[in-house]
Structure formats: structure tokens, C-alpha cells
Design a protein around this motif. Structure first.
Motif, PDB file in Angstrom:
ATOM      1  N   GLY A   1       0.690  -1.307  -0.126  1.00  0.00           N
ATOM      2  CA  GLY A   1      -0.064  -0.119  -0.027  1.00  0.00           C
ATOM      3  C   GLY A   1       0.812   1.268   0.074  1.00  0.00           C
ATOM      4  O   GLY A   1       0.478   2.090  -0.916  1.00  0.00           O
ATOM      5  N   LYS A   2       1.934   1.384   0.752  1.00  0.00           N
ATOM      6  CA  LYS A   2       2.951   2.387   0.993  1.00  0.00           C
ATOM      7  C   LYS A   2       3.515   2.623  -0.519  1.00  0.00           C
ATOM      8  O   LYS A   2       3.698   3.736  -0.780  1.00  0.00           O
ATOM      9  N   THR A   3       3.921   1.618  -1.031  1.00  0.00           N
ATOM     10  CA  THR A   3       4.595   1.499  -2.420  1.00  0.00           C
ATOM     11  C   THR A   3       3.722   2.073  -3.454  1.00  0.00           C
ATOM     12  O   THR A   3       4.042   2.776  -4.379  1.00  0.00           O
TER      13      THR A   3
ATOM     14  N   GLY B   1       6.360   3.955  -6.665  1.00  0.00           N
ATOM     15  CA  GLY B   1       7.923   3.638  -6.817  1.00  0.00           C
ATOM     16  C   GLY B   1       8.230   2.769  -8.154  1.00  0.00           C
ATOM     17  O   GLY B   1       7.061   1.926  -8.147  1.00  0.00           O
ATOM     18  N   THR B   2       8.661   2.966  -8.591  1.00  0.00           N
ATOM     19  CA  THR B   2       9.241   2.067  -9.966  1.00  0.00           C
ATOM     20  C   THR B   2      10.776   1.815  -9.795  1.00  0.00           C
ATOM     21  O   THR B   2      11.601   2.440  -9.319  1.00  0.00           O
ATOM     22  N   GLY B   3      11.107   0.609 -10.854  1.00  0.00           N
ATOM     23  CA  GLY B   3      12.350   0.304 -10.726  1.00  0.00           C
ATOM     24  C   GLY B   3      13.020   1.176 -11.885  1.00  0.00           C
ATOM     25  O   GLY B   3      12.281   1.850 -12.623  1.00  0.00           O
ATOM     26  N   LYS B   4      14.378   0.775 -12.369  1.00  0.00           N
ATOM     27  CA  LYS B   4      15.112   1.056 -13.479  1.00  0.00           C
ATOM     28  C   LYS B   4      14.015   0.990 -14.892  1.00  0.00           C
ATOM     29  O   LYS B   4      14.137   1.890 -15.723  1.00  0.00           O
ATOM     30  N   THR B   5      13.515  -0.011 -14.975  1.00  0.00           N
ATOM     31  CA  THR B   5      12.950  -0.472 -16.009  1.00  0.00           C
ATOM     32  C   THR B   5      11.428   0.213 -16.163  1.00  0.00           C
ATOM     33  O   THR B   5      10.698   0.150 -17.138  1.00  0.00           O
ATOM     34  N   GLY B   6      11.196   1.119 -15.062  1.00  0.00           N
ATOM     35  CA  GLY B   6       9.807   1.501 -15.076  1.00  0.00           C
ATOM     36  C   GLY B   6       8.628   0.734 -14.546  1.00  0.00           C
ATOM     37  O   GLY B   6       7.544   1.016 -14.290  1.00  0.00           O
ATOM     38  N   PHE B   7       9.024  -0.565 -14.135  1.00  0.00           N
ATOM     39  CA  PHE B   7       8.185  -1.591 -13.603  1.00  0.00           C
ATOM     40  C   PHE B   7       7.793  -0.972 -12.133  1.00  0.00           C
ATOM     41  O   PHE B   7       8.389  -0.850 -11.580  1.00  0.00           O
ATOM     42  N   PRO B   8       6.423  -1.098 -12.112  1.00  0.00           N
ATOM     43  CA  PRO B   8       6.026  -0.798 -10.580  1.00  0.00           C
ATOM     44  C   PRO B   8       6.313  -1.684  -9.663  1.00  0.00           C
ATOM     45  O   PRO B   8       6.161  -2.972  -9.797  1.00  0.00           O
ATOM     46  N   LEU B   9       7.248  -1.275  -8.538  1.00  0.00           N
ATOM     47  CA  LEU B   9       7.489  -2.055  -7.616  1.00  0.00           C
ATOM     48  C   LEU B   9       6.588  -2.695  -6.669  1.00  0.00           C
ATOM     49  O   LEU B   9       6.955  -3.714  -6.073  1.00  0.00           O
ATOM     50  N   TRP B  10       5.457  -2.266  -6.597  1.00  0.00           N
ATOM     51  CA  TRP B  10       4.639  -2.829  -5.775  1.00  0.00           C
ATOM     52  C   TRP B  10       4.149  -4.286  -6.269  1.00  0.00           C
ATOM     53  O   TRP B  10       3.781  -5.156  -5.712  1.00  0.00           O
ATOM     54  N   ILE B  11       4.300  -4.379  -7.410  1.00  0.00           N
ATOM     55  CA  ILE B  11       4.035  -5.896  -8.334  1.00  0.00           C
ATOM     56  C   ILE B  11       5.119  -6.846  -7.555  1.00  0.00           C
ATOM     57  O   ILE B  11       4.807  -8.093  -7.439  1.00  0.00           O
ATOM     58  N   VAL B  12       5.971  -6.435  -7.384  1.00  0.00           N
ATOM     59  CA  VAL B  12       7.229  -7.078  -7.033  1.00  0.00           C
ATOM     60  C   VAL B  12       7.057  -7.487  -5.530  1.00  0.00           C
ATOM     61  O   VAL B  12       7.226  -8.605  -4.999  1.00  0.00           O
TER      62      VAL B  12
END
Length: 161
Positions: free
Chosen positions: A115-117, A122-133
Motif C-alpha cells: 500500500g505504501k509503495t 515507486g518504480t525500478g530502473k525499467t519503469g516496472f511498478p515495484l508494488w508488483i514485486v
């Protein structure tokens, strides 16, 4: 004949193993691509590595439930093998109940972190949403709870015979 309850709990059997296998394949491919990029396209190096790390995270958390399913968890039973059978039976139930309780705590914290993410975007270098990880512990330990319930039902069934 398989009961409806066991059939419902068995839904994850093949899906879980397929996701783990796909994650391992993705890790190998992305690390190979990353190595090639380091020489051929240095500015893109690191992007495939991030995807490999994401796959590794999902594989790691799903493997916890896979180990529970296969009864391949780390266990030290040298002392408990000396206990009377009735006490060992109680301890076997207790291990699964304790695992469920711990999994619920991790899931609770995982939801807070996801929820906080999401709120921070927040996203990684790839633009991938970190909440999915960061969903990996929630899914992994959620499936682990299902595995613990299956094991409790197996123990109950074996003792009823």
C-alpha cells in the motif's frame, strides 16, 4: 475419489510449479541478456538484471510454499523423535498452526508495504511498478497457508485410518 475440498486446495499445484519454472527460465535469460548488454550495449546493462531480480524474488517466495507442499522444510527432529507418539502428533499440528500464524503476520506487513509503495508510485530502473514485486511475499505466504491447511488435513486423514 478426491473430495471437493481437496480438489479446491489442489488448484495451485500445477500453477505454482509452472510459475516457479517460468521464473527460473526468466532469471537465466535476463542474466544472459544482461551479460551480452554489458559488452554490446553498456547503457542498457542493468535493466535485464532488474527483471532477473524481480523473477528471483517471486521464485523465492513461491518456493517456500512448494517446500511445505513437498514436506521438504528444514526440520530438526533428533530430539522430538525421542518424545512419545502422542506428543509428536500434537507437535506436528502445532508446526503447521505456527507456520500459518507467522505467514499471516508476514502477509499483514506485506499489505502495508505494498500500500505504501503504491501510494509513493515507486518504480525500478525499467519503469516496472515495484508494488508488483512486493506482492511476492503476500502471494507466496498466502499459498503457504493453503499448503499448511492441506498438510493438516493429510495428518488428520492419516490418523483417522
Amino acid at each position: 475419489m478426491e473430495t471437493a475440498k481437496n480438489k479446491w486446495l489442489g488448484i495451485f499445484d500445477e500453477a505454482e510449479e509452472n510459475v516457479i519454472a517460468a521464473g527460473i527460465i526468466l532469471m537465466v535469460l535476463m542474466e544472459t541478456v544482461n551479460t551480452i548488454f554489458k559488452f554490446a550495449y553498456p547503457s542498457a546493462a542493468g535493466l535485464p538484471e532488474e527483471l532477473a531480480n524481480f523473477a528471483y524474488t517471486w521464485v523465492a517466495f513461491l518456493c517456500a510454499s512448494f517446500c511445505t507442499k513437498r514436506s521438504a522444510n528444514i526440520i530438526v527432529d533428533a530430539l522430538t523423535n525421542l518424545y512419545p507418539k502422542a506428543l509428536r502428533n500434537v507437535l506436528e499440528y502445532e508446526q503447521y498452526v505456527l507456520d500459518i500464524a507467522m505467514s499471516l503476520m508476514i502477509i499483514y506487513g506485506g499489505f502495508q508495504f505494498v500500500g505504501k509503495t503504491i501510494a509513493e508510485g515507486g518504480t525500478g530502473k525499467t519503469g516496472f511498478p515495484l508494488w508488483i514485486v512486493y506482492l511476492a511475499p503476500i502471494v507466496g505466504f498466502g499459498v503457504n497457508i493453503i499448503r499448511d491447511i492441506q498438510k493438516i488435513m493429510e495428518v488428520k486423514a492419516s490418523r483417522a485410518k
